[in-house]
Motif scaffolding. Structure first.
Motif, short mmCIF file in Angstrom:
data_model
loop_
_atom_site.label_atom_id
_atom_site.label_comp_id
_atom_site.label_asym_id
_atom_site.label_seq_id
_atom_site.Cartn_x
_atom_site.Cartn_y
_atom_site.Cartn_z
N LEU A 104 7.83 3.31 -9.96
CA LEU A 104 6.76 4.31 -9.97
C LEU A 104 6.22 4.46 -8.56
CD1 LEU A 104 4.73 3.26 -13.16
CD2 LEU A 104 6.28 5.22 -12.94
N GLY A 105 5.68 5.65 -8.27
CA GLY A 105 5.12 5.83 -6.94
C GLY A 105 4.25 7.07 -6.83
N ALA A 106 3.45 7.10 -5.76
CA ALA A 106 2.61 8.25 -5.44
C ALA A 106 2.58 8.39 -3.92
CB ALA A 106 1.20 8.07 -5.99
N ALA B 218 2.13 4.54 -2.47
CA ALA B 218 2.02 3.31 -3.27
C ALA B 218 3.21 3.30 -4.21
CB ALA B 218 0.71 3.28 -4.06
N HIS B 219 3.93 2.18 -4.25
CA HIS B 219 5.13 2.11 -5.07
C HIS B 219 5.24 0.77 -5.80
CE1 HIS B 219 6.84 5.67 -2.95
NE2 HIS B 219 7.47 5.81 -4.10
N TYR C 219 3.30 -2.08 -3.62
CA TYR C 219 3.09 -2.03 -2.18
C TYR C 219 2.30 -0.79 -1.80
CZ TYR C 219 6.58 -5.69 -1.34
OH TYR C 219 7.28 -6.87 -1.29
N LEU C 220 1.40 -0.95 -0.82
CA LEU C 220 0.77 0.18 -0.14
C LEU C 220 1.58 0.44 1.12
CD1 LEU C 220 -1.75 2.05 -0.24
CD2 LEU C 220 -2.84 0.42 1.31
N GLU C 221 1.95 1.73 1.37
CA GLU C 221 2.96 2.01 2.38
C GLU C 221 2.55 3.15 3.32
OE1 GLU C 221 6.71 0.96 -0.59
OE2 GLU C 221 5.98 3.03 -0.43
N LEU D 189 0.16 -5.26 -2.45
CA LEU D 189 -1.07 -5.08 -3.22
C LEU D 189 -1.17 -6.07 -4.35
CD1 LEU D 189 -1.36 -1.19 -3.53
CD2 LEU D 189 -2.68 -2.70 -2.04
N SER D 190 -0.08 -6.25 -5.07
CA SER D 190 -0.06 -7.16 -6.21
C SER D 190 1.39 -7.51 -6.55
CB SER D 190 -0.74 -6.53 -7.43
OG SER D 190 -0.63 -7.37 -8.57
#
Length: 260
Positions: free
Chosen positions: A56-58, A78-79, A121-123, A152-153
Motif C-alpha cells: 500500500l502507498g500514498a 508512505a509505503h 516507511y516515510l519516503e 515509521l513502524s
C-alpha cells in the motif's frame, strides 16, 4: 577564442532563459497505490523460500517542467512493504532421556516455519520526469527517482508446525504418536513484536497515463515500482491512481507539457 566561447555561453544562457519563460509549468499531484510487495533479503537467514504480501502507498508531490518533455519532481510518500520467509527444517538431538529414563534420539520436524515481516516507511523523494503530451490534454508520464526510506513502524511474527518423534536404538523403533511422552504434532507462534528498521536509500519508477477531467486537472493511472537497497531490501509493484493539477508559471496561450 575566449571571446567566441563567451559569446556562445551567453547565447546558450539566453536560449535556456527563453525556454524557461516560454514553457515553464508546474504540477501538484496526489496518488494512492496498492498491489504486490515482498522482501528480498532477511538479515538473520541465508536460506528459505520468500513469499510476498500486499503493498500500500500514498504520494503527494510537486513537479516543475522547464521544457516540454522534461522536469523535476519532489515528493513525500508512505509505503507498506511486507513478506514471509518459509524455512521448513529438521533437527535431531541425540542421547535424550525420556520420562522413564530411556535413551532415544529426539527429532523435531518443522513441516512449516514462517517469519512474517512488515514495515511502513516515510519516503521523501526526488525524481526526473518525462511527460509525453497528446492531443486534447491526454498524455503519458514517466519518472525515475531516488528516495530515502525512514522507518515509521516495523514488526515481525513467527508461526510453525512441528512434529516430535523419538527413535529408540535399543528396540530399533521410532515412536511417532504418543502425546504423553511428547511425541506428537503441535502448532506454535510468536505474536507480532516491534523491531527497528534502519533508514535506507531506494529507487523508484513510475509510468502513468494522464486523462483530462477539467481545465488544469487530470486523472492519472499507472504503475509505481519501488526497490530498497538496505535492510530487508523491500520491493513493491503497485497499481497507482490519483489526481494531478497543472498550472502555468507564466501566462501564455501555448504552454508546455499538458496542454488542455
Amino acid at each position: 577564442m575566449r571571446r567566441s566561447l563567451f559569446i556562445l555561453s551567453l547565447c546558450a544562457l539566453y536560449i535556456v532563459l527563453c525556454s524557461f519563460s516560454s514553457w515553464a509549468r508546474s504540477a501538484v499531484e496526489l496518488t494512492l497505490d496498492g498491489g504486490y510487495a515482498t522482501l528480498m533479503h532477511y538479515p538473520d537467514f541465508t536460506d528459505g523460500t520468500k513469499q510476498g504480501s500486499y503493498g500500500l502507498g500514498a504520494h503527494i508531490g510537486y513537479a516543475f517542467y522547464p521544457v516540454r518533455h522534461f522536469g523535476f519532481g519532489i515528493g513525500l510518500d508512505a509505503h507498506r512493504y511486507a513478506g514471509t520467509l518459509s524455512r521448513p527444517y529438521t533437527e535431531t538431538l541425540q542421547g535424550v532421556y525420556d520420562s522413564d529414563g530411556e535413551i532415544h534420539d529426539l527429532t523435531h520436524n518443522y513441516t512449516s516455519w514462517n517469519r512474517h515481516v512488515q514495515s511502513w516507511y516515510l519516503e521523501p523523494n526526488f525524481s526526473l520526469q518525462f511527460p509525453i503530451p497528446f492531443e486534447r490534454g491526454y498524455g503519458l508520464l514517466f519518472a525515475v527517482g531516488v528516495k530515502y526510506q525512514i522507518d515509521l513502524s516495523s514488526s515481525y511474527s513467527t508461526d510453525w508446525t512441528v512434529t516430535h518423534t523419538g527413535y529408540y536404538d535399543k528396540w530399533h523403533m521410532t515412536i511417532t504418536d504418543v502425546p504423553e511422552y511428547g511425541f506428537c504434532t503441535e502448532n506454535g507462534n510468536i505474536p507480532a513484536e516491534k523491531m527497528a528498521a534502519p533508514g535506507q536509500v531506494a529507487m523508484f519508477l513510475r509510468a502513468d497515463a494522464m486523462i483530462p477531467i477539467a481545465k488544469g486537472w487530470k486523472f492519472i493511472a499507472g504503475i509505481n515500482a519501488n526497490y530498497g537497497f538496505g535492510n530487508y531490501q523491500p520491493l513493491s509493484i503497485n497499481l497507482e491512481l490519483g489526481f494531478r493539477m497543472a498550472f502555468s508559471l507564466i501566462t501564455r496561450k501555448h504552454c508546455m507539457c499538458e496542454e488542455q
